[in-house]
Scaffold this motif. Structure first.
Motif, PDB file in Angstrom:
ATOM      1  N   VAL A 311      30.604  -2.975 -49.662  1.00 12.64           N
ATOM      2  CA  VAL A 311      31.516  -3.456 -50.710  1.00 12.64           C
ATOM      3  C   VAL A 311      31.404  -2.536 -51.925  1.00 12.64           C
ATOM      4  N   ARG A 336      37.040  -3.877 -48.132  1.00 11.77           N
ATOM      5  CA  ARG A 336      36.554  -5.215 -48.499  1.00 11.77           C
ATOM      6  C   ARG A 336      36.717  -5.404 -50.004  1.00 11.77           C
ATOM      7  N   ASN A 337      37.176  -6.583 -50.393  1.00 11.62           N
ATOM      8  CA  ASN A 337      37.337  -6.860 -51.814  1.00 11.62           C
ATOM      9  C   ASN A 337      35.995  -6.857 -52.533  1.00 11.62           C
ATOM     10  N   PRO A 338      35.974  -6.381 -53.791  1.00  8.15           N
ATOM     11  CA  PRO A 338      34.754  -6.509 -54.597  1.00  8.15           C
ATOM     12  C   PRO A 338      34.393  -7.981 -54.761  1.00  8.15           C
ATOM     13  N   PRO A 339      33.124  -8.285 -55.050  1.00 12.70           N
ATOM     14  CA  PRO A 339      32.687  -9.687 -55.149  1.00 12.70           C
ATOM     15  C   PRO A 339      33.490 -10.512 -56.154  1.00 12.70           C
ATOM     16  N   ASP A 343      40.343 -12.400 -52.215  1.00 12.38           N
ATOM     17  CA  ASP A 343      41.029 -11.729 -51.120  1.00 12.38           C
ATOM     18  C   ASP A 343      42.537 -11.710 -51.318  1.00 12.38           C
ATOM     19  N   ARG A 367      39.137  -5.965 -44.558  1.00 15.46           N
ATOM     20  CA  ARG A 367      37.853  -6.487 -44.125  1.00 15.46           C
ATOM     21  C   ARG A 367      37.325  -5.952 -42.798  1.00 15.46           C
TER      22      ARG A 367
END
Length: 493
Positions: A311, A336-339, A343, A367
């Motif tokens: 990520v 993948r999206n950052p935390p 999404d 993802r």
């Protein structure tokens, strides 16, 4: 005379009961998903050579809910396909003692996993005793992270082998760690950046090449790795997921005992490459990326994928996107999206109109993508990877050259080995702030796909693809090593 006959009959009864016991090999992996997958693949390989045996996998407490969920899904899929030949045994949940309560929140995932595994030794002892009542346990095979189980196996008289999932070069480093600890008094992170670290079987390294888990000798992870190295020297063998032709210097150093000065190196068994296509046959597998690849020219696409923990912050994603666009190369990128980014905001991660401008030439997949299938697709000509060893072997077996972009754990060391020794990758280099610039992404991608340096890496990777195939064939080095390994477990008649 009567007493002698009675003793003889008792001996025959014991022998008869032992003969009736089904053979079993017990596997004890770290609960992190990549390690579980590698260990299960080893189990399948053992069954191919010894189908009369059963494989029992001990599952310990994972360090996080996410790790638990990933492992649970994988175990369910294996249990459904493997039948009774591979079974899983969940060990009782392990918790840190009260003295660790304030430490837990500050422990990194790897350190927490190591601590939980160290505390799991009594549960492993109980599980082995229980399995031994109804099975003839031929061997216990442990993950390097689970080295605290070596004394347990020794106590029970069960042969214990360590399975090292990160290649022979990584094993040389971890076995040599006690010697480095004794002779270098500073933490590696406090050494001069150009300080040369000379480890047998590896190219010359600098501190930034070492696993980030051992950079600070005051960290708990460092302490446990140091203890683990000493335990592994007591094991009955070291199984490595590699093949001799890929890492000749490291395997020679291990065989010759160069990595354990004053100590003992267990016998070495290079039985790889072991790779898994565990998404094969899954009805939910995303086929979109493969259909898109079908429309691309041969060897024209750069595939970017960074594992389940890969990520990046939004700033880094932007630099990557700009670099890929400017490179002019076709690309398939798993993002993948950052935390801190939901999404649902996937499209907002990229510069304005980037998706529109690169349409047809680039594809962003959210993802996940079927990595093994993608790497083996004829349109893929390069792979930007986080240097996880499973991914490296998958790329080698597909004959796809790499750009090495390590993120955590032992991956910086893998990059050094891939670039300097194996020569199957180019290196992606970050700036001082840890960000890889758009210019660096652009230059490395172009270099891999369209330069003499890229051509050289491609040719070496294709040669290793053929060497891997030969190693696994009848009479090949890995096939012979597997035979030696399993035969060493079989009791003499």
């Amino acid at each position: 005379m009567e007493t002698d006959l009675s003793i003889e009959r008792e001996g025959e009864d014991v022998m008869e009961k032992t003969m009736k016991k089904k053979e079993a090999v017990v596997l004890y992996p770290s609960p992190l998903i990549g390690h579980v997958i590698s260990m299960v693949e080893l189990g399948r390989l053992i069954l191919s050579h010894r189908p009369s045996a059963a494989i029992h996998v001990l599952v310990s407490t994972a360090p996080s809910p996410a790790a638990t969920a990933a492992t649970a899904d994988y175990i369910s899929s294996v249990s459904a396909s493997a039948g009774s030949s591979i079974s899983f045994h969940h060990l009782p949940a392990t918790t840190l003692p009260p003295t660790f309560s304030t430490m837990k929140s500050n422990l990194p995932t790897v350190a927490l996993a190591l601590e939980l595994l160290r505390l799991d030794a009594p549960n492993v002892h109980s599980a082995l005793e229980s399995l031994s009542k109804h099975h003839l346990v031929l061997a216990l095979v442990i993950d390097f992270f689970c080295a605290s189980a070596v004394p347990v196996a020794k106590e029970l008289g069960i042969p214990c082998h360590c399975f090292f999932t990160s290649g022979a070069g990584g094993l040389t480093h971890f076995l040599y760690l006690p010697y480095l600890h004794k002779n270098i008094t500073k933490s590696f992170k406090d050494l001069d950046p150009d300080f040369i670290i000379d480890i047998p079987g590896t190219p010359l390294l600098v501190p930034s090449d070492l696993p980030n888990t051992v950079l600070d000798r005051g960290d708990r992870a460092y302490e446990i790795f140091l203890e683990s190295s000493m335990n592994i020297q007591r094991a009955d063998g070291a199984i490595v997921n590699t093949f001799e032709e890929l890492q000749p210097l490291a395997t020679r150093a291990l065989v010759e005992g160069q990595c354990t000065p004053g100590g003992t190196t267990p016998p070495l068994y290079c039985i790889g490459p072991l790779i898994s296509n565990h998404d094969a046959g899954d009805n939910n597998v995303d086929k979109g990326s493969l259909k898109w690849l079908d429309m691309q020219p041969s060897k024209s696409v750069v595939f970017l994928c960074f594992g389940s923990m890969g990520v990046f912050p939004k700033e880094q994603l932007k630099e990557m996107a700009i670099g890929l666009e400017r490179s002019g190369q076709r690309f398939l990128w798993v993002v993948r999206n950052p935390p801190d980014q939901p999404d649902s905001d996937f499209d907002s991660l990229f510069p304005d109109r980037l998706l529109e401008r690169t349409k047809g030439r680039g594809l962003m997949v959210h993802r996940w993508a079927p990595q093994v299938a993608v790497l083996n697709h004829g349109s893929v000509g390069g792979f930007v990877t986080h240097c996880g060893w499973n991914s490296v072997l998958e790329s080698v077996c597909a004959g796809v050259p790499m750009i090495a972009w390590p993120l955590y754990a032992e991956q910086p060391l893998q990059r050094a080995l891939m670039v300097k020794e194996m020569k199957i990758a180019l290196s992606m280099n970050a700036s001082r702030d840890g960000i890889v610039s758009a210019a660096e992404v652009e230059e490395r991608v172009r270099e891999l796909m369209d330069s003499e340096a890229g051509k050289s890496v491609r040719e070496k990777t294709l040669a290793m693809k053929e060497a891997a195939r030969a190693a696994l064939s009848l009479g090949g080095s890995s096939r012979v090593a597997l035979t030696r390994l399993v035969d060493s477990w079989i009791p003499a008649a």
